[in-house]
Design a protein around this motif. Structure first.
Motif, PDB file in Angstrom:
ATOM      1  N   SER A  91      10.515 -13.389   5.809  1.00 46.90           N
ATOM      2  CA  SER A  91      10.052 -13.348   4.423  1.00 46.90           C
ATOM      3  C   SER A  91      10.643 -12.169   3.687  1.00 46.90           C
ATOM      4  CB  SER A  91       8.520 -13.249   4.372  1.00 46.90           C
ATOM      5  OG  SER A  91       8.076 -13.003   3.040  1.00 46.90           O
ATOM      6  N   SER A  92      11.145 -12.402   2.481  1.00 44.68           N
ATOM      7  CA  SER A  92      11.649 -11.310   1.654  1.00 44.68           C
ATOM      8  C   SER A  92      10.535 -10.497   1.013  1.00 44.68           C
ATOM      9  CB  SER A  92      12.588 -11.859   0.568  1.00 44.68           C
ATOM     10  OG  SER A  92      13.815 -12.222   1.136  1.00 44.68           O
ATOM     11  N   PHE A  93       9.294 -10.940   1.172  1.00 45.51           N
ATOM     12  CA  PHE A  93       8.158 -10.118   0.763  1.00 45.51           C
ATOM     13  C   PHE A  93       8.017  -8.911   1.690  1.00 45.51           C
ATOM     14  CE2 PHE A  93       3.500  -9.271   0.726  1.00 45.51           C
ATOM     15  CZ  PHE A  93       3.322  -9.051  -0.637  1.00 45.51           C
ATOM     16  N   SER A  94       8.594  -9.018   2.874  1.00 44.63           N
ATOM     17  CA  SER A  94       8.427  -8.034   3.944  1.00 44.63           C
ATOM     18  C   SER A  94       9.691  -7.194   4.075  1.00 44.63           C
ATOM     19  CB  SER A  94       8.137  -8.779   5.255  1.00 44.63           C
ATOM     20  OG  SER A  94       7.921  -7.908   6.326  1.00 44.63           O
ATOM     21  N   VAL A 344      15.455  -0.114 -16.614  1.00 37.79           N
ATOM     22  CA  VAL A 344      14.831  -0.164 -15.288  1.00 37.79           C
ATOM     23  C   VAL A 344      14.035  -1.459 -15.183  1.00 37.79           C
ATOM     24  CG1 VAL A 344      13.193   0.936 -13.721  1.00 37.79           C
ATOM     25  CG2 VAL A 344      14.707   2.345 -15.134  1.00 37.79           C
ATOM     26  N   LYS A 345      14.232  -2.184 -14.111  1.00 36.28           N
ATOM     27  CA  LYS A 345      13.548  -3.457 -13.941  1.00 36.28           C
ATOM     28  C   LYS A 345      12.550  -3.461 -12.788  1.00 36.28           C
ATOM     29  CE  LYS A 345      17.283  -6.176 -15.990  1.00 36.28           C
ATOM     30  NZ  LYS A 345      16.528  -6.314 -17.255  1.00 36.28           N
ATOM     31  N   ILE A 346      12.720  -2.530 -11.842  1.00 32.69           N
ATOM     32  CA  ILE A 346      11.848  -2.510 -10.668  1.00 32.69           C
ATOM     33  C   ILE A 346      11.308  -1.102 -10.474  1.00 32.69           C
ATOM     34  CG2 ILE A 346      11.631  -3.058  -8.233  1.00 32.69           C
ATOM     35  CD1 ILE A 346      14.150  -4.754  -8.448  1.00 32.69           C
ATOM     36  N   ILE A 347      10.003  -1.003 -10.372  1.00 39.89           N
ATOM     37  CA  ILE A 347       9.336   0.282 -10.159  1.00 39.89           C
ATOM     38  C   ILE A 347       8.637   0.236  -8.804  1.00 39.89           C
ATOM     39  CG2 ILE A 347       7.122  -0.323 -11.235  1.00 39.89           C
ATOM     40  CD1 ILE A 347       8.954   2.941 -11.986  1.00 39.89           C
ATOM     41  N   ALA A 348       8.644   1.352  -8.086  1.00 42.84           N
ATOM     42  CA  ALA A 348       8.067   1.362  -6.737  1.00 42.84           C
ATOM     43  C   ALA A 348       7.289   2.645  -6.508  1.00 42.84           C
ATOM     44  CB  ALA A 348       9.148   1.187  -5.680  1.00 42.84           C
ATOM     45  N   PRO A 349       6.023   2.671  -6.866  1.00 41.49           N
ATOM     46  CA  PRO A 349       5.152   3.797  -6.507  1.00 41.49           C
ATOM     47  C   PRO A 349       4.547   3.584  -5.129  1.00 41.49           C
ATOM     48  CG  PRO A 349       3.940   2.265  -7.857  1.00 41.49           C
ATOM     49  CD  PRO A 349       5.324   1.668  -7.692  1.00 41.49           C
ATOM     50  N   SER A 350       3.921   4.635  -4.601  1.00 44.90           N
ATOM     51  CA  SER A 350       3.211   4.514  -3.330  1.00 44.90           C
ATOM     52  C   SER A 350       1.967   3.648  -3.515  1.00 44.90           C
ATOM     53  CB  SER A 350       2.825   5.893  -2.801  1.00 44.90           C
ATOM     54  OG  SER A 350       2.031   6.577  -3.757  1.00 44.90           O
ATOM     55  N   ILE A 351       1.412   3.191  -2.404  1.00 45.16           N
ATOM     56  CA  ILE A 351       0.281   2.263  -2.432  1.00 45.16           C
ATOM     57  C   ILE A 351      -0.867   2.787  -3.284  1.00 45.16           C
ATOM     58  CG2 ILE A 351      -1.502   1.181  -0.991  1.00 45.16           C
ATOM     59  CD1 ILE A 351       0.618   1.273   1.316  1.00 45.16           C
ATOM     60  N   ILE A 381       7.236  -3.043  -6.505  1.00 49.37           N
ATOM     61  CA  ILE A 381       7.353  -2.973  -5.048  1.00 49.37           C
ATOM     62  C   ILE A 381       6.548  -1.747  -4.620  1.00 49.37           C
ATOM     63  CG2 ILE A 381       8.960  -2.629  -3.115  1.00 49.37           C
ATOM     64  CD1 ILE A 381      11.121  -3.965  -4.797  1.00 49.37           C
ATOM     65  N   THR A 382       6.030  -1.726  -3.411  1.00 47.00           N
ATOM     66  CA  THR A 382       5.279  -0.543  -2.990  1.00 47.00           C
ATOM     67  C   THR A 382       5.587  -0.154  -1.550  1.00 47.00           C
ATOM     68  OG1 THR A 382       3.087   0.512  -3.069  1.00 47.00           O
ATOM     69  CG2 THR A 382       3.199  -1.705  -2.122  1.00 47.00           C
ATOM     70  N   TRP A 383       5.207   1.078  -1.190  1.00 48.03           N
ATOM     71  CA  TRP A 383       5.468   1.675   0.118  1.00 48.03           C
ATOM     72  C   TRP A 383       4.314   2.581   0.509  1.00 48.03           C
ATOM     73  CZ3 TRP A 383       5.745   6.966  -1.004  1.00 48.03           C
ATOM     74  CH2 TRP A 383       6.103   7.296  -2.329  1.00 48.03           C
ATOM     75  N   ALA A 426       2.695  -7.330  -6.762  1.00 47.57           N
ATOM     76  CA  ALA A 426       3.906  -6.791  -6.134  1.00 47.57           C
ATOM     77  C   ALA A 426       4.695  -7.920  -5.489  1.00 47.57           C
ATOM     78  CB  ALA A 426       3.539  -5.738  -5.093  1.00 47.57           C
ATOM     79  N   THR A 427       6.006  -7.831  -5.588  1.00 48.85           N
ATOM     80  CA  THR A 427       6.875  -8.877  -5.048  1.00 48.85           C
ATOM     81  C   THR A 427       7.360  -8.573  -3.645  1.00 48.85           C
ATOM     82  OG1 THR A 427       8.860  -7.856  -5.988  1.00 48.85           O
ATOM     83  CG2 THR A 427       7.686  -9.467  -7.363  1.00 48.85           C
ATOM     84  N   LYS A 428       7.235  -7.314  -3.225  1.00 46.99           N
ATOM     85  CA  LYS A 428       7.710  -6.906  -1.902  1.00 46.99           C
ATOM     86  C   LYS A 428       6.904  -5.702  -1.447  1.00 46.99           C
ATOM     87  CE  LYS A 428      12.423  -8.334  -3.029  1.00 46.99           C
ATOM     88  NZ  LYS A 428      11.987  -8.877  -4.333  1.00 46.99           N
ATOM     89  N   ILE A 429       6.824  -5.540  -0.135  1.00 51.15           N
ATOM     90  CA  ILE A 429       6.095  -4.420   0.443  1.00 51.15           C
ATOM     91  C   ILE A 429       6.927  -3.809   1.573  1.00 51.15           C
ATOM     92  CG2 ILE A 429       4.119  -3.810   1.892  1.00 51.15           C
ATOM     93  CD1 ILE A 429       2.416  -5.733   0.303  1.00 51.15           C
ATOM     94  N   PHE A 430       7.118  -2.494   1.526  1.00 45.85           N
ATOM     95  CA  PHE A 430       7.712  -1.761   2.639  1.00 45.85           C
ATOM     96  C   PHE A 430       6.646  -1.552   3.707  1.00 45.85           C
ATOM     97  CE2 PHE A 430      10.665  -0.407  -0.682  1.00 45.85           C
ATOM     98  CZ  PHE A 430      11.869  -0.287  -0.014  1.00 45.85           C
ATOM     99  N   ALA A 431       7.066  -1.665   4.971  1.00 45.20           N
ATOM    100  CA  ALA A 431       6.132  -1.426   6.068  1.00 45.20           C
ATOM    101  C   ALA A 431       6.862  -0.840   7.263  1.00 45.20           C
ATOM    102  CB  ALA A 431       5.428  -2.714   6.483  1.00 45.20           C
ATOM    103  N   ASP A 432       6.177   0.048   7.971  1.00 44.85           N
ATOM    104  CA  ASP A 432       6.702   0.628   9.202  1.00 44.85           C
ATOM    105  C   ASP A 432       6.592  -0.345  10.376  1.00 44.85           C
ATOM    106  OD1 ASP A 432       7.016   2.934   7.673  1.00 44.85           O
ATOM    107  OD2 ASP A 432       6.308   4.249   9.279  1.00 44.85           O
TER     108      ASP A 432
END
Length: 447
Positions: A91-94, A344-351, A381-383, A426-432
């Protein structure tokens, strides 16, 4: 990504890291690129090219199922339980954050292999540079002393910006060193072994470092050194591109904020660095719509937008301003319309910046930041999920600080993911540990 907070405990999946990456399969179903699956756009070949549908036997391991079992009773738990026996797919969400650093040394081939196996549609390389100006995957310019075994190589340790100083238990002083990618060449970098990120820097000498030779500190007890005792392979950006391309997956690359004076060596500027990242993808004929460039520096984002609009279209502004000053959060919120106006089209703050506690209802809801980003038309997007320690401890720490009073068990991670996906949008999520996010994405059709 910028922060080095800790990841959540987990059981490892079975993965033979020595096996070669599978060859990309260019079949008739072009999915798993960008966020089409999330927004219901039509299938077909992406304009300008794109990754083929990966042919990976996705295996999530037990952790997502453990988290579902650990959830509070309710409709979300029932929904996630209903997906337990369904097959899972990429999944591109991941998004894989640094590979799979909950269990594997970050930015190592073994970690990237694990992330691909757990269904990450996009794999991250945090990009730094060596003394011979080659690009490598490393979370920081200057983290080699606690993410690799550089201190076990006396010839390379002698090149470190700051030499090793042992801990002093009598006065509580931690061990220290500062070893940067720019201190060594690419060949020297690739001679290292990637190690699990150290936290408590307690080494009295390099020979006495724990848990194994060359270690300046210790790994948190909810991570593991199981996959670090054998030499985990560090990667250049070129190595990483070839590996990810072999899996038929997509890319995200962060231009790391420099910790060394720029211009480097007198003439290598931040702009040169930002452009070199783009040029590396171009040299491998990677289409721009398969790459999400990132930076915490707005000037990097504006540079890509102005100088390489195809890549700038998906440039991700990593927004940490809420962490930098007492009024940073509101400053960030107020600035979002202007950022959108500047391209700017994509913003990514922390959770934590995207959610808040509604104490009247006891619910986790979108924050004013999330609402403002939606109104500005920004993709979110978030991390980074699975980077905190157990959520039972202090409400999950940094990433959950805005809702800590509503967090009391590890299963609440899925409650937060659900709000991020369904209410924040959110369209995507960063994960460890991307298996957790992949499970949710598959259950809700976010592929």
């Amino acid at each position: 990504m910028y922060f080095t907070q800790l990841a959540a405990a987990s059981l490892a999946i079975g993965l033979t890291t020595a096996a070669p990456a599978p060859t990309a399969q260019w079949g008739g179903n072009w999915g798993n690129w960008g966020n089409w699956g999330h927004h219901g756009k039509p299938p077909g070949k992406p304009p300008g090219g794109g990754a083929p549908t990966p042919k990976i036997n996705v295996q999530l391991g037990p952790r997502p199922y453990y988290l579902v079992d650990n959830m509070d009773e309710g409709p979300l738990k029932k929904k996630l339980e209903s997906c337990k026996e369904e097959p899972k797919s990429t999944s591109s969400f991941s998004i894989s954050h640094r590979g799979a650093p909950l269990m594997f040394p970050e930015h190592s081939k073994q970690g990237y292999d694990a992330a691909a196996r757990m269904g990450a549609g996009i794999i991250e390389c945090d990009v730094s540079f060596t003394s011979d100006r080659e690009l490598v995957c490393r979370h920081s310019n200057c983290d080699l002393h606690y993410t690799t075994d550089i201190l076990a190589h006396p010839d390379l340790a002698a090149k470190c910006t700051e030499p090793f100083t042992p801990a002093n238990p009598e006065n509580g002083t931690a061990a220290s060193a500062k070893c940067c990618t720019s201190d060594i060449t690419l060949a020297e970098f690739k001679s290292l072994c990637a190690e699990m990120e150290a936290t408590t820097l307690n080494a009295l000498s390099i020979n006495q470092s724990t848990p194994y030779f060359g270690r300046i500190g210790i790994t948190p007890d909810w991570r593991t050194n199981m996959y670090a005792y054998s030499c985990a392979e560090p990667m250049s950006l070129k190595d990483q591109i070839q590996l990810v391309e072999g899996y038929g997956l997509n890319f995200t690359a962060e231009a790391k904020t420099p910790e060394i004076p720029m211009p480097f060596q007198g003439d290598y500027t931040q702009e040169d660095f930002a452009q070199q990242i783009v040029d590396t993808f171009k040299n491998y004929s990677i289409a721009a719509n398969r790459v999400w460039l990132q930076s915490f520096l707005p000037d990097d984002i504006f540079y890509w937008i102005a100088n390489d609009p195809a890549f700038g279209e998906q440039a991700v502004y990593l927004d940490e301003r809420a962490d930098l000053s007492t009024d940073g959060y509101q400053t960030a919120v107020d600035s979002l319309p202007d950022l959108a106006a500047r391209g700017v089209k994509i913003i990514a703050p922390s959770i934590w910046q995207l959610i808040t506690a509604d104490n009247a209802t006891g619910q986790i809801v979108p924050s004013s930041y999330a609402v403002a980003a939606q109104k500005a038309g920004l993709e979110i997007i978030t991390w980074s999920f699975e980077r905190s320690g157990p959520l039972e401890v202090e409400g999950g720490g940094y990433y959950y600080e805005s809702v800590a009073n509503l967090i009391n068990n590890d299963g609440d991670e899925y409650t937060v993911i659900d709000v991020i996906a369904q209410k924040v949008g959110a369209t995507k999520i960063f994960a460890d540990w991307v298996g957790t996010v992949t499970y949710y994405a598959n259950c809700f059709g976010l592929v």
